[in-house]
Design an enzyme around this catalytic site. Structure first.
Site, short mmCIF file in Angstrom:
data_model
loop_
_atom_site.label_atom_id
_atom_site.label_comp_id
_atom_site.label_asym_id
_atom_site.label_seq_id
_atom_site.Cartn_x
_atom_site.Cartn_y
_atom_site.Cartn_z
N TYR A 149 0.84 -1.21 0.00
CA TYR A 149 0.00 0.00 0.00
C TYR A 149 0.88 1.26 0.00
CZ TYR A 149 -3.77 3.19 1.50
OH TYR A 149 -4.68 4.23 1.61
N PHE A 195 -14.49 -0.47 16.05
CA PHE A 195 -14.92 -0.12 17.42
C PHE A 195 -16.43 0.12 17.48
CE2 PHE A 195 -10.60 1.68 19.16
CZ PHE A 195 -10.03 0.43 18.99
N GLN A 280 2.46 7.34 15.59
CA GLN A 280 1.78 8.63 15.73
C GLN A 280 1.43 9.18 14.35
OE1 GLN A 280 4.57 11.32 17.56
NE2 GLN A 280 6.19 10.86 16.10
N ARG A 281 0.37 9.96 14.31
CA ARG A 281 0.01 10.54 13.02
C ARG A 281 -0.88 11.76 13.24
NH1 ARG A 281 -2.70 6.47 9.41
NH2 ARG A 281 -0.63 5.69 8.95
P1 NAD Z 1 -12.66 1.77 0.02
O1 NAD Z 1 -11.98 0.46 0.11
O2 NAD Z 1 -14.01 1.91 0.62
O3 NAD Z 1 -12.77 2.23 -1.49
C1 NAD Z 1 -11.88 1.86 -2.50
C2 NAD Z 1 -12.68 1.56 -3.75
O4 NAD Z 1 -11.80 1.20 -4.80
C3 NAD Z 1 -13.66 0.39 -3.57
O5 NAD Z 1 -14.91 0.72 -4.09
C4 NAD Z 1 -13.00 -0.74 -4.36
O6 NAD Z 1 -13.93 -1.70 -4.83
C5 NAD Z 1 -12.31 0.04 -5.45
N1 NAD Z 1 -11.18 -0.66 -6.07
C6 NAD Z 1 -10.18 -1.33 -5.46
N2 NAD Z 1 -9.32 -1.83 -6.37
C7 NAD Z 1 -9.80 -1.45 -7.58
C8 NAD Z 1 -9.37 -1.67 -8.91
N3 NAD Z 1 -8.26 -2.38 -9.20
N4 NAD Z 1 -10.10 -1.15 -9.94
C9 NAD Z 1 -11.24 -0.45 -9.68
N5 NAD Z 1 -11.70 -0.22 -8.43
C10 NAD Z 1 -10.99 -0.72 -7.40
O7 NAD Z 1 -11.66 2.84 0.64
P2 NAD Z 1 -11.83 4.41 0.87
O8 NAD Z 1 -11.61 4.67 2.30
O9 NAD Z 1 -13.05 4.92 0.22
O10 NAD Z 1 -10.54 4.95 0.10
C11 NAD Z 1 -10.63 5.57 -1.17
C12 NAD Z 1 -9.25 6.08 -1.57
O11 NAD Z 1 -8.78 7.02 -0.62
C13 NAD Z 1 -8.19 4.98 -1.66
O12 NAD Z 1 -7.35 5.23 -2.76
C14 NAD Z 1 -7.43 5.13 -0.37
O13 NAD Z 1 -6.10 4.69 -0.50
C15 NAD Z 1 -7.51 6.63 -0.15
N6 NAD Z 1 -7.36 6.95 1.28
C16 NAD Z 1 -8.39 6.73 2.16
C17 NAD Z 1 -8.20 7.02 3.50
C18 NAD Z 1 -9.30 6.82 4.52
O14 NAD Z 1 -9.05 7.00 5.71
N7 NAD Z 1 -10.52 6.50 4.15
C19 NAD Z 1 -6.97 7.51 3.96
C20 NAD Z 1 -5.95 7.69 3.03
C21 NAD Z 1 -6.15 7.43 1.69
N1 UDP Z 2 -6.59 -0.67 15.62
C1 UDP Z 2 -6.99 -1.18 16.84
N2 UDP Z 2 -8.05 -2.04 16.86
C2 UDP Z 2 -8.73 -2.38 15.75
C3 UDP Z 2 -8.34 -1.84 14.50
C4 UDP Z 2 -7.25 -1.00 14.47
O1 UDP Z 2 -6.41 -0.89 17.87
O2 UDP Z 2 -9.70 -3.16 15.86
C5 UDP Z 2 -5.45 0.29 15.59
C6 UDP Z 2 -4.38 -0.03 14.56
O3 UDP Z 2 -3.42 -0.92 15.10
C7 UDP Z 2 -3.80 1.35 14.31
C8 UDP Z 2 -4.99 2.28 14.46
O4 UDP Z 2 -5.96 1.55 15.20
O5 UDP Z 2 -2.84 1.68 15.29
C9 UDP Z 2 -5.59 2.71 13.14
O6 UDP Z 2 -5.81 1.56 12.36
P1 UDP Z 2 -6.54 1.58 10.95
O7 UDP Z 2 -6.45 0.20 10.41
O8 UDP Z 2 -7.87 2.21 11.09
O9 UDP Z 2 -5.69 2.59 10.06
P2 UDP Z 2 -4.13 2.88 9.84
O10 UDP Z 2 -3.30 2.03 10.72
O11 UDP Z 2 -3.92 2.58 8.39
O12 UDP Z 2 -4.02 4.31 10.19
#
Ligand code: NAD
Ligand code: UDP
Length: 317
Positions: A149, A195, A280-281
């Protein structure tokens, strides 16, 4: 014939969590929307309420294959975002980011469209700079379980900037920080949906590690507003631009809030911390504030209430 006021927008990953909200907002703004998705983590249900709109079109398509359509804007969101889902088939995850970027950039080049990449705070990895600013290059493990990723998204950013420099493409790169809200998948595995679903079912809340790691949670409406502002920002702002809520919480604090808002009897239980889990983020959003006039408005408790109401209804069905 197309009018300039109602341009056509392609949203890849449009049937996912963020994509479905984006499609809805774009239609609300009078755009024609072509939603392309392979339904790996997204569902038709997420966009079923848009199907009656004649300006909305849903196409089953995998972005690792070329797409030939006529559009003016491309939001490239296709990619599973939850660690559980992107680690399920890591090779496909890298392909989705890298081949997907090449195909969508190729499309943008051919039709002269402006293109936005949904990048991520994961490009900073487990960061030593806090809060994270766009100029920070990150600390990413290239061979770990999150790398498909993180490195996929980093390579996509590289491709976007090379197309920008080499082919003069109009690009926008958004670095999205943890975003939550209605239409997250209930078994998505991300922390907020986990959660909330656990609390609503009266199950134990699974804290990975000590729960002292932090995240900053942005409500989906705020994030979509930021993405759309970035897309329409002046051409001298290719990004990357951080989009997220700068208020930081420990995972334990999040769990306690969820339990209090749901009112259940769930207990907190510790589970092993997954490898390379960032400690952290928090986004530094000065650039978005200054150039986009954007900042999040929805406080965590308010966003959680909306999210809890959504999952309560979903689980009742
Ligand atoms: P999500 O998994 O709900 O949505 C992703 C979508 O992409 C899904 O509908 C999935 O079916 C589609 N998809 C996956 N692989 C594909 C492919 N090869 N071809 C066509 N469609 C495909 O996730 P989301 O949270 O809605 O995330 C959307 C975008 O935002 C992603 O690119 C993700 O990396 C980015 N993003 C999301 C977050 C977040 O916190 N939600 C944070 C950082 C980045
Ligand atoms: N996490 C957790 N319990 C869960 C799912 C996630 O404690 O049931 C923690 C995970 O280890 C991470 C944070 O929550 O530290 C955020 O996780 P998430 O998968 O939502 O996103 P990311 O790690 O990609 O920020």
């Amino acid at each position: 014939m197309r009018t300039t006021s109602a341009y056509r927008v392609l949203v890849t990953g449009g049937a996912g969590f963020l994509g479905s909200h984006l499609c809805e907002r774009l239609l609300g703004d009078g755009r024609e929307v072509l939603c392309a998705d392979n339904f790996f983590t997204g569902t038709r249900r997420n966009v079923s309420h848009l199907m009656a709109d004649s300006r909305f079109e849903l196409l089953r398509h995998d972005v690792t294959f070329p797409l030939y359509v006529e559009v003016d804007r491309i939001y490239n969101l296709a990619c599973p975002a939850s660690p559980v889902h992107y680690q399920h088939d890591p090779v496909q995850t890298t392909k989705t980011s890298v081949h997907g970027a090449i195909n969508m950039l190729g499309l943008a080049k051919r039709v002269g469209a402006r293109i936005l990449q949904a990048s991520t705070s994961e490009v900073y990895g487990d960061p030593e700079v806090h809060p994270q600013v766009e100029s920070y290059w990150g600390r990413v493990n290239p061979i770990g379980i999150r790398s498909c990723y993180d490195e996929g998204k980093r390579c996509a950013e590289t491709l976007f900037f090379d197309y920008h420099r080499q082919h003069r493409l109009e690009i926008k790169v958004a670095r999205i920080f943890n975003t939550y809200g209605p239409r997250m998948h209930p078994s998505d595995g991300r922390v907020v949906s986990n959660f909330v679903v656990q609390a609503l079912r009266g199950e134990d809340i699974t804290i990975y590690g000590s729960g002292l790691q932090t995240r900053s949670f942005c409500y989906v409406d705020d994030l979509i507003d930021g993405l759309m502002r970035l897309m329409e920002s002046p051409p001298d702002l290719p990004g990357p631009v951080n989009l997220g809520n700068p208020v930081e919480f420990t995972i334990r604090e999040l769990a306690e809030k969820v339990i209090r808002l749901v009112g259940g009897r769930s207990r907190l239980v510790e589970k092993p911390l997954p490898a390379d889990d960032p400690r952290q983020r928090q986004p530094d959003i000065s650039l978005a504030r200054g150039r986009l006039g954007w900042e999040p408005r929805v406080a965590l408790e308010d966003g959680l209430r909306e999210t809890i109401a959504y999952f309560r209804k979903l689980l009742a069905e």
